[in-house]
Every structure is written in structure tokens, then in C-alpha cells.
Design a protein around this motif. Structure first.
Motif, PDB file in Angstrom:
ATOM      1  N   TYR A  43       0.578  -1.186  -0.208  1.00  0.00           N
ATOM      2  CA  TYR A  43      -0.386  -0.095   0.026  1.00  0.00           C
ATOM      3  C   TYR A  43       1.005   1.469  -0.065  1.00  0.00           C
ATOM      4  O   TYR A  43       2.058   1.484   0.671  1.00  0.00           O
ATOM      5  N   SER A  44       0.162   2.494  -0.446  1.00  0.00           N
ATOM      6  CA  SER A  44       1.063   3.882  -1.142  1.00  0.00           C
ATOM      7  C   SER A  44      -0.193   4.548  -0.617  1.00  0.00           C
ATOM      8  O   SER A  44      -0.689   4.869  -1.067  1.00  0.00           O
ATOM      9  N   PHE A  45       0.248   5.782   0.535  1.00  0.00           N
ATOM     10  CA  PHE A  45      -0.609   6.097   1.400  1.00  0.00           C
ATOM     11  C   PHE A  45      -0.212   7.749   1.705  1.00  0.00           C
ATOM     12  O   PHE A  45       0.343   7.366   2.488  1.00  0.00           O
ATOM     13  N   ASP A  49       4.826   4.250   1.850  1.00  0.00           N
ATOM     14  CA  ASP A  49       4.912   2.829   1.366  1.00  0.00           C
ATOM     15  C   ASP A  49       4.404   1.555   2.834  1.00  0.00           C
ATOM     16  O   ASP A  49       5.210   1.832   3.664  1.00  0.00           O
ATOM     17  N   LEU A  50       3.567   0.542   2.716  1.00  0.00           N
ATOM     18  CA  LEU A  50       3.335  -0.871   3.675  1.00  0.00           C
ATOM     19  C   LEU A  50       4.561  -1.202   2.812  1.00  0.00           C
ATOM     20  O   LEU A  50       2.567  -1.962   1.942  1.00  0.00           O
ATOM     21  N   VAL A  55       2.154  -5.330   6.869  1.00  0.00           N
ATOM     22  CA  VAL A  55       0.821  -5.493   6.219  1.00  0.00           C
ATOM     23  C   VAL A  55       0.829  -6.598   7.628  1.00  0.00           C
ATOM     24  O   VAL A  55      -0.126  -7.643   7.979  1.00  0.00           O
ATOM     25  N   CYS A  84      -7.649   4.193   4.384  1.00  0.00           N
ATOM     26  CA  CYS A  84      -5.928   4.763   4.987  1.00  0.00           C
ATOM     27  C   CYS A  84      -5.115   3.822   5.204  1.00  0.00           C
ATOM     28  O   CYS A  84      -5.327   2.374   5.227  1.00  0.00           O
ATOM     29  N   LEU A  85      -3.906   3.746   5.673  1.00  0.00           N
ATOM     30  CA  LEU A  85      -3.400   1.753   5.559  1.00  0.00           C
ATOM     31  C   LEU A  85      -3.201   1.259   7.305  1.00  0.00           C
ATOM     32  O   LEU A  85      -3.728   0.599   7.415  1.00  0.00           O
ATOM     33  N   ARG A 155      -0.858   5.505  10.815  1.00  0.00           N
ATOM     34  CA  ARG A 155       0.678   4.937  10.983  1.00  0.00           C
ATOM     35  C   ARG A 155       1.277   4.760  10.131  1.00  0.00           C
ATOM     36  O   ARG A 155       1.992   4.884   8.436  1.00  0.00           O
TER      37      ARG A 155
END
Length: 559
Positions: A43-45, A49-50, A55, A84-85, A155
Motif C-alpha cells: 500500500y502507498s498512502f 509505503d507499507l 502488513v 488509509c493504511l 501509521r
């Protein structure tokens, strides 16, 4: 139409059927991706980056936290957050703990939230603090015992997170005062759960994964019971369907999808989050798709290949002066769903991106995708395409008999993605399921000899003028072609002579557009009884958070 004439229209390599038993549960699908793609960005928010590995770790901690509260397999947990994350972390944690996810629209009023929490029997809720006041006003009347509260920046890391939360709370003033004693902060919940090893839940394909509440346009909002195998089936169907064009993503480039639709909506939940999880893709999370400049600014930073959206978003983006600040050249598939894609919007999108909108169709009750146009299409077809692999459609009359090709009938759907029923509503389930296992959609459609379906309209949105059926979609499609029209909606209003008449509501793109010009265009393009009796100009149309136009509100507003 059981011989599936549509199979001849499938692109090369797309199978007639998928194997929905490939995974025993969504948890098995997720955990496979966590280990296979650990180092990749999931994920990019807002510039953060996550990775899949993160996760994995954080959702495992959240699962441990939930089990530590005493929640056990089959308990329901509501999630009320924008993109959102925290959303995927919470959802993966809920499913890993063996619990049932209840997706909640963050824009609900206290009355709507109370109904959904009570109806689902949710014992816990994960909620963005922006909506804390809404929960405060109804929580006493619900079974909720545990509240996990999050700030938008929670986050994003210490400094950035604190800054984002400060701006949201104090500058934009988006967090009304609330009081939720005993609530646990999201980050604290992860810290608490990190030391607990979650007990693996024995989840099978027939266990409930999600309660997905329908919009409630036909009275009270009902929870569609989606089993693990329903969502898995739709993920694999969507993957097979997109494969002919996604194979063209250059080797070594991570498949990337834009997630501008809210994840609590089943379209984004399955076709963005779960499909991306399955393929090891990256998801660009957009918290507010209505802020078109912010969406374009975010997209200008990324290379992306897939963009599921609704007609209003495609239209808003394509008409924005900043559209060309984004590189659209890598876009391989644009999927339109949630509402009808208008021909004028599809043409503009194709002209500007070179990537046609493949219109699809589905409902909360079908996890959601039932049909789609081939992703290899080079032009807009004006149809909802053909049934996906392992999916059967037929059109029924009011007596439940199949209608001949070319005749309109209610679309009925059968396939592994069709829900198990409505939550604790056997009476409502019986109304929509046929004895041979088809789900009756409430949409009226026609089909051609090749098996391409076209929606004529919702049964309940149809306008009856002097005994003639008038379908709003048709009128809106015509009016959208007028150069000065940005958006439009057609609804029925009471009329002494004809029973009902057509009222047309327009948002102008060109301020000089007149009532007379609209009527003249309609006279040239629509038969007498389809022409609007009333033409009204407004600055905006009422919409759901997903972008569907609320015809009901236009009907109720008798202006």
C-alpha cells in the motif's frame, strides 16, 4: 440461455470456469501473499509505503489484540474508516482472528450506524476519530463493547503522523468533539497485540467473511452474507478477466492499481484490495476521491496499470484542467462499475488516456462482479459485457419465466460469487433467490445473441409515462452528449395527465447553456413521452460516497 453463448466473446486465454476451491479461506490467500511478496510494497498512502511483510506483522498483532479481548470465531467487528493504511491492517487482522468483517460507510448518520451495528450484532468497532461523535450518539443502543479509535496519520510514522493528525484535528477541524470512554487507540492496540501470538482460527470456505450492507434503497439496509469462498471466487474471476491486458505490464514492474473507491464498498474491497493482495500488486490509497485536484496530484507521483472507478469519477478527472499532469500511458485497464458509464464520458476517457473503460456490473450480493466487457475491447460497447467465468445470467419476467433474446427482463445471476443470503433475513433471502439458485438483481436488462447484456434500468427507477416504460439511463445518456452538460439525472415526477413525467436535473459545464437548448436537443433525440416535462439546473447532484447519483433524493425533492 444455459449454453453460455458469451464464451465465444472471451479473450484468448480466459477460462470458461475458475477453481474457487483453490483457497480454503481468504486468510490462506492473504498469508500466501504475505510470504511470497514480503519485500514488495502493498500500500502507498500519503507518501508512506507499507510492505506485505509489514502488513503481515501488523495484522497479526491486531488479530492477537482482538482475540485478547475475548472475541471468538464468528463474532462481528465493524470497520468505519476511509481509505488509509489502518484499513487493510484492521481487515487482515479481523479475518485472521476468525472474525467477521462488517464494512461501514463512514458518512452514516447515528441512526444508520445504530441500525447496522445492532443488525449485525457487532461486538467491536474500528473507527476513524473523525466519526467518533456519530458513534458516541448511538453506541449505548448497540451491542458494541470495544472501540478502537484511529487518527488519519496513525501509521504514517511519528513526525508525519503527528503533523497529519494535527492538521486534520486543528486546521481542517474535521474531528468534532466526542466522548468514548474506554476506547483504545489503534497504535496502542497493535502494541498490545504484538506480544500475543494469535490462535490460528479454523476457517473454511463456508464460513462467513464479510457482512456487506446494501444501500437500503428498498427500505431497510440488509447485510449480504459473503462467505470466504464467495469473495475468493470473485477475486479469481476478476484476475482471470484482467489477465489478457495485465500480462502486458513490463517484467519487473509491480502491477499497481489506483484505489480511489472507498474500501468499505464491495467493488474496491474485492477488485482493489483482495485482487491486489492475490497478485502481489501495489495499491495507491486515495482517501477522498471527491477532491479531484488532490487525486491528480497523488497520481502524478506514480506509475499505475489498473483503475477501477465510477462514471462520476472518470468524468470529473477527464474534465479537470490538471488531467495531463498525470502520466496515463501505462494504464492497461479502466473498469467502470457501481453505476452506468455514459457514452460521452467513455469517449472522452478513451480520447484522453488511450485506455477504454470496460464497463462491468455487479452488486453487494455478488461479491460484487457478475459481468464485464472484455479487457481487450478497443471501444465502448454501451453494455455491461458478458458473464465472468463460472457465472450464468438469465432474464426473467414477473412470473419468473425466462424471456426471449431481445426482450427486457430482470437480470438473475448464478455463480460461486453469489451470497449465501441476507443476514438473519430468511424472508428477504427467499424474495431474491429462485428455486434453481439464481439471485434476482432488481435490474432490468436485455441480452443479444452473443450474450452481451445491457442494463435498461433499475425496476424501481423506471418512469411510467402514460403506460410507457421510460428508463432514466437512456435519457441521461442522450442528455450527457450536449456539449454544455457536465452531469445530469432523470427522475419521475407525478403528473395529472400522464401519471408520471420526466424531470431532468443538469449541472452545467458551460454557464451559457439554456433550458431551450436542452429541450431542442431532447426533441431531436427522444420520442415525445421521453422528453423532460421539467428541466432544472443545479450546481451539483446529490451522490453517495461512492459517486452514485441519488435519484431518490431528486425525486423526493419536488422542486
Amino acid at each position: 440461455m444455459t449454453d453460455r453463448p458469451w464464451l465465444s466473446s472471451y479473450p484468448q486465454g480466459v477460462p470458461a470456469d475458475i477453481d474457487a476451491s483453490r483457497y480454503a479461506s481468504l486468510v490462506q490467500l492473504m498469508e500466501e501473499s504475505f510470504s511470497k511478496f514480503a519485500g514488495r510494497t502493498a500500500y502507498s498512502f500519503m507518501g508512506k509505503d507499507l510492505s506485505y511483510g509489514e502488513v503481515d506483522k501488523q495484522s497479526r498483532a491486531f488479530a492477537g489484540f482482538l482475540q485478547g479481548l475475548g472475541l471468538t470465531k464468528g463474532d462481528r467487528v465493524a470497520v468505519m474508516m476511509p481509505n488509509c493504511l489502518q484499513y487493510p491492517i484492521a481487515v487482515c487482522g479481523i479475518l485472521r482472528a476468525g472474525l467477521i468483517l462488517v464494512n461501514v460507510n463512514p458518512l452514516y448518520t447515528p441512526r444508520e450506524l445504530e441500525h447496522q451495528l445492532k443488525d449485525s450484532g457487532s461486538k467491536a468497532i474500528v473507527i476513524m476519530e473523525n466519526f467518533g461523535k456519530t458513534l458516541q450518539q448511538c453506541i449505548a443502543a448497540t451491542p458494541v463493547k470495544h472501540v478502537v479509535l484511529s487518527g488519519m496519520g496513525d501509521r504514517l510514522g511519528l513526525l508525519k503522523g503527528a503533523l497529519v493528525n494535527y492538521v486534520v484535528r486543528n486546521v481542517k477541524k474535521m474531528v468534532p468533539d466526542y466522548s468514548l470512554p474506554g476506547a483504545v487507540r489503534f497504535n496502542d492496540a497493535l502494541d498490545k497485540g504484538a506480544g500475543r501470538k494469535p490462535q490460528p482460527a479454523a476457517i473454511g470456505p463456508d464460513d462467513v467473511a464479510v457482512l456487506q450492507y446494501t444501500g437500503g434503497t428498498t427500505g431497510v439496509s440488509k447485510g449480504a452474507v459473503l462467505l470466504h469462498r464467495n469473495v475468493i471466487a470473485n477475486v479469481l474471476q476478476s484476475e482471470a478477466w484482467n489477465d489478457p491486458v495485465m500480462q502486458k505490464v513490463p517484467v519487473g514492474e509491480q502491477p499497481t492499481s489506483v484505489c480511489a473507491l472507498p474500501l468499505y464498498h464491495i467493488f474496491a474491497f474485492t477488485v482493489n484490495m483482495m485482487l491486489s493482495m492475490r497478485t502481489g500488486g501495489k495499491l495507491i490509497l486515495i482517501p477522498n476521491p471527491r477532491d479531484i485536484p488532490a487525486v491528480l496530484k497523488e497520481l502524478s507521483k506514480h506509475t499505475f496499470h489498473s483503475f477501477p472507478a465510477v462514471n462520476t469519477l472518470f468524468n470529473g478527472l477527464a474534465n479537470h484542467p490538471d488531467f495531463n499532469t498525470v502520466n496515463w500511458k501505462n494504464l492497461k485497464v479502466s473498469v467502470g462499475g457501481g453505476m452506468a458509464v455514459q457514452g460521452a464520458v467513455a469517449k472522452l476517457w478513451l480520447d484522453k488516456t488511450g485506455c477504454p473503460i470496460c464497463e462491468g456490473y455487479g452488486l453487494s450480493e455478488t461479491s460484487p462482479s457478475a459481468t464485464c466487457n472484455p479487457t481487450t475491447s478497443t471501444a465502448y460497447t454501451g453494455t455491461i459485457g458478458v458473464p465472468l467465468p463460472s457465472t450464468y445470467l438469465k432474464l426473467l419476467d414477473d412470473e419468473g419465466r425466462e424471456v426471449p433474446v431481445g426482450q427486457p427482463g430482470e437480470i438473475a445471476i448464478k455463480g460461486p460469487q453469489v451470497m449465501a443470503g441476507y443476514w438473519q433475513r430468511p424472508d428477504e433471502t427467499a424474495k431474491v433467490m429462485t428455486p434453481d439458485g439464481y439471485f434476482k438483481s432488481g435490474d432490468v436488462g436485455v441480452v443479444d445473441e452473443r450474450g452481451f447484456f445491457k442494463i435498461v434500468d433499475r425496476k424501481k427507477d423506471m418512469i411510467l409515462v402514460s403506460g410507457f416504460n421510460v428508463y432514466p439511463n437512456e435519457i441521461e445518456d442522450v442528455v450527457a452528449q450536449i456539449p454544455g452538460v457536465l452531469e445530469c439525472a432523470a427522475v419521475g415526477i407525478a403528473d395529472d395527465k400522464t401519471g408520471e413525467a420526466v424531470k431532468l436535473v443538469i449541472v452545467k459545464k458551460n454557464p451559457d447553456l439554456t433550458d431551450a437548448q436542452v429541450r431542442e436537443f431532447c426533441r431531436a433525440n427522444l420520442t415525445g413521452y421521453k422528453q423532460p416535462r421539467v428541466v432544472e439546473f443545479r450546481t451539483e447532484l446529490p451522490k453517495t460516497p461512492v459517486g452514485k447519483i441519488l435519484r431518490r433524493e431528486l425525486r423526493d425533492n419536488k422542486k
